[in-house]
Motif scaffolding. Structure first.
Motif, PDB file in Angstrom:
ATOM      1  N   UNK A 237      37.364  49.021  50.770  1.00 42.93           N
ATOM      2  CA  UNK A 237      37.069  47.604  50.562  1.00 42.93           C
ATOM      3  C   UNK A 237      38.145  46.751  51.234  1.00 42.93           C
ATOM      4  N   UNK A 238      37.708  45.812  52.066  1.00 33.73           N
ATOM      5  CA  UNK A 238      38.657  44.851  52.647  1.00 33.73           C
ATOM      6  C   UNK A 238      38.149  43.446  52.348  1.00 33.73           C
ATOM      7  N   UNK A 239      38.994  42.453  52.637  1.00 34.86           N
ATOM      8  CA  UNK A 239      38.580  41.071  52.399  1.00 34.86           C
ATOM      9  C   UNK A 239      37.733  40.542  53.555  1.00 34.86           C
TER      10      UNK A 239
ATOM     11  N   UNK B 221      46.290  37.672  48.696  1.00 35.82           N
ATOM     12  CA  UNK B 221      45.278  38.549  49.303  1.00 35.82           C
ATOM     13  C   UNK B 221      45.066  39.799  48.442  1.00 35.82           C
ATOM     14  N   UNK B 224      42.926  38.910  45.472  1.00 37.40           N
ATOM     15  CA  UNK B 224      41.507  38.762  45.855  1.00 37.40           C
ATOM     16  C   UNK B 224      40.867  40.125  46.097  1.00 37.40           C
ATOM     17  N   UNK B 225      41.610  41.023  46.745  1.00 35.66           N
ATOM     18  CA  UNK B 225      41.032  42.326  47.083  1.00 35.66           C
ATOM     19  C   UNK B 225      40.769  43.166  45.828  1.00 35.66           C
ATOM     20  N   UNK B 228      37.744  41.932  44.123  1.00 32.95           N
ATOM     21  CA  UNK B 228      36.543  42.362  44.849  1.00 32.95           C
ATOM     22  C   UNK B 228      36.229  43.835  44.550  1.00 32.95           C
ATOM     23  N   UNK B 229      37.280  44.659  44.536  1.00 32.39           N
ATOM     24  CA  UNK B 229      37.071  46.073  44.208  1.00 32.39           C
ATOM     25  C   UNK B 229      36.498  46.226  42.801  1.00 32.39           C
TER      26      UNK B 229
END
Lengths: 281, 281
Positions: A237-239, B221, B224-225, B228-229
């Motif tokens: 997973x990346x942004x 960052x 945020x990552x 998201x994960x």
């Protein structure tokens, strides 16, 4: 005529109502919705277990195969590192109350210690005699180490044996829990249609029971879903929103559907059959 | 003038080259790419660790809070079930060679047994004296049980204490491993610019070191990552392609970014600072 038939089913019905109530009390919350023990709630628990299995495989894949961890001569005490660790951890977990639910089955059940008092849980929940004796853990141990592990780990040896076998144990427990949850599946299927299963149970017809428990379309859907889960959970997973097409998976998603196809679903059905054969005893 | 400066740095350079070589030999494969120990390779290992942390939290969230597992009077032996299990498993894992790498730090280091002979791994890899003494596991234990756990588990008690504390231990180990990997981060940052860090190290200026190690944009960052994960990995996956908008997450993704913001990143920097303070000793 109808009365005769009803009378014939009465002992079965009473036994069923007793077991229904009993098994409901054992069920994890996710299976026992409003004290109802249904195929839907059991299925939801099995679907949740898929995520655990996929996570555990991804975590094991952090390490290469690490052959010395499985060499029975490596520690010098007669056990491989893996077996030494699983035996020790099972003993520790038994002391704090594990292995009292039908789906939690130890790999080395001999000489497991009793739970330390006072564990309220162990007093409340006892294994059902028929379901407790059903285990396919020997088969799970064998396919996991000899066939599955080489499919999703890289070759090599990085020396991280303790972390490796701890990850193996999480995989083994998740796979075993899923497969032995077949006891619940068998119970609800029997409950929904005792007339379908009772003749084959009485005649100990394993093939007939296996046929009754096999639903090809459902199995195909399960294989597709676990492959999808493996893709989603093992991606990098990346942004960067445009990055998803380029990902390298941490485990091959096809290995997970193969695991289900070749071992998880067949062994679950073996558990179901063995449970059913004891169901009327 | 330049010669004097160079001479002053010479012992540092020699020490650095020695440590560089030494630490590279300790690094997990993912960090040591072609025997190069770089900020990129360390960062990749930290990013991989995020997945492990998210998986472990999702697995723990299968069970409710289960307060009796943390009650020191419950077992009657002076330990909570959680502490009893962690102590026992750490002892078992130490016997098979864990706790010899700088990022694997035990929660109960006293009286840990030695690895069983012959473990090739333990003979090859020894802890670096300076990095071995750096631990923030007491702080991790405290925030995990008292602050984090209530944020991502439901209230209640389902009696599954053994499975619960086994899951807790996986969370604790993953979080601790990520935070103590700060030792590698500190080493590569120092290596890249010893002249930036040496004055603050010599004057034991923790605030200055913390400033030097803080990169707000990078931390944002990371938050945020991991969020998201958590969204991707804790969704309920179905075969219905139009179903993704309706998912219920197994853990609140914001809890994971909060975990990183409030504890993981600050404690990683504490590890980095403490490591740097010992770096020139």
């Amino acid at each position: 005529m109808l009365e005769t038939k009803l009378k014939a089913f009465l002992p079965l019905l009473i036994q069923h109502l007793f077991l229904y109530h009993y098994l409901s009390s054992l069920l994890p919350i996710s299976m026992a919705c409003n004290n109802k023990f249904t195929l839907d709630s059991v299925r939801d628990a099995l679907i949740r277990e898929e995520d655990s299995i996929v996570f555990s495989l991804i975590e094991r894949a952090r390490f290469p195969y690490n052959a010395p961890a499985y060499d029975p001569s490596f520690l010098g005490n007669g056990f491989s590192i893996a077996e030494f660790y699983v035996r020790g951890t099972e003993s520790l977990q038994a002391k704090i109350g594990r292995y009292q639910k039908p789906e939690d089955v130890p790999f080395f059940p001999k000489d497991l210690p009793s739970p330390l008092p006072p564990t309220k849980y162990s007093q409340k929940v006892l294994l059902h005699p028929a379901s407790a004796s059903v285990t396919v853990n020997e088969a799970i141990w064998k396919f996991y180490f000899t066939e599955l592990l080489p499919l999703f780990t890289t070759k090599g040896n990085d020396g991280n044996y303790a972390s490796t076998v701890a990850s193996d144990f999480v995989c083994l427990q998740a796979i075993s829990r899923r497969i032995h949850s077949g006891k619940y599946v068998a119970e609800v299927k029997f409950t929904d249609a005792p007339q379908d299963y009772s003749p084959a149970i009485s005649s100990k017809d394993r093939d007939k029971l296996m046929d009754l428990l096999t639903f090809v379309a459902v199995e195909e859907a399960v294989k597709k879903r676990v492959e999808k889960k493996a893709r989603l959970f093992s991606q990098n997973v990346t942004l960067d929103e445009n990055d998803s097409g380029k990902t390298q998976y941490k485990i091959n998603p096809l290995v997970v559907s193969h695991l289900y196809d070749k071992w998880v679903m067949p062994l679950t059905k073996v558990v179901e059959v063995e449970y059913l054969l004891l169901r009327l005893s």
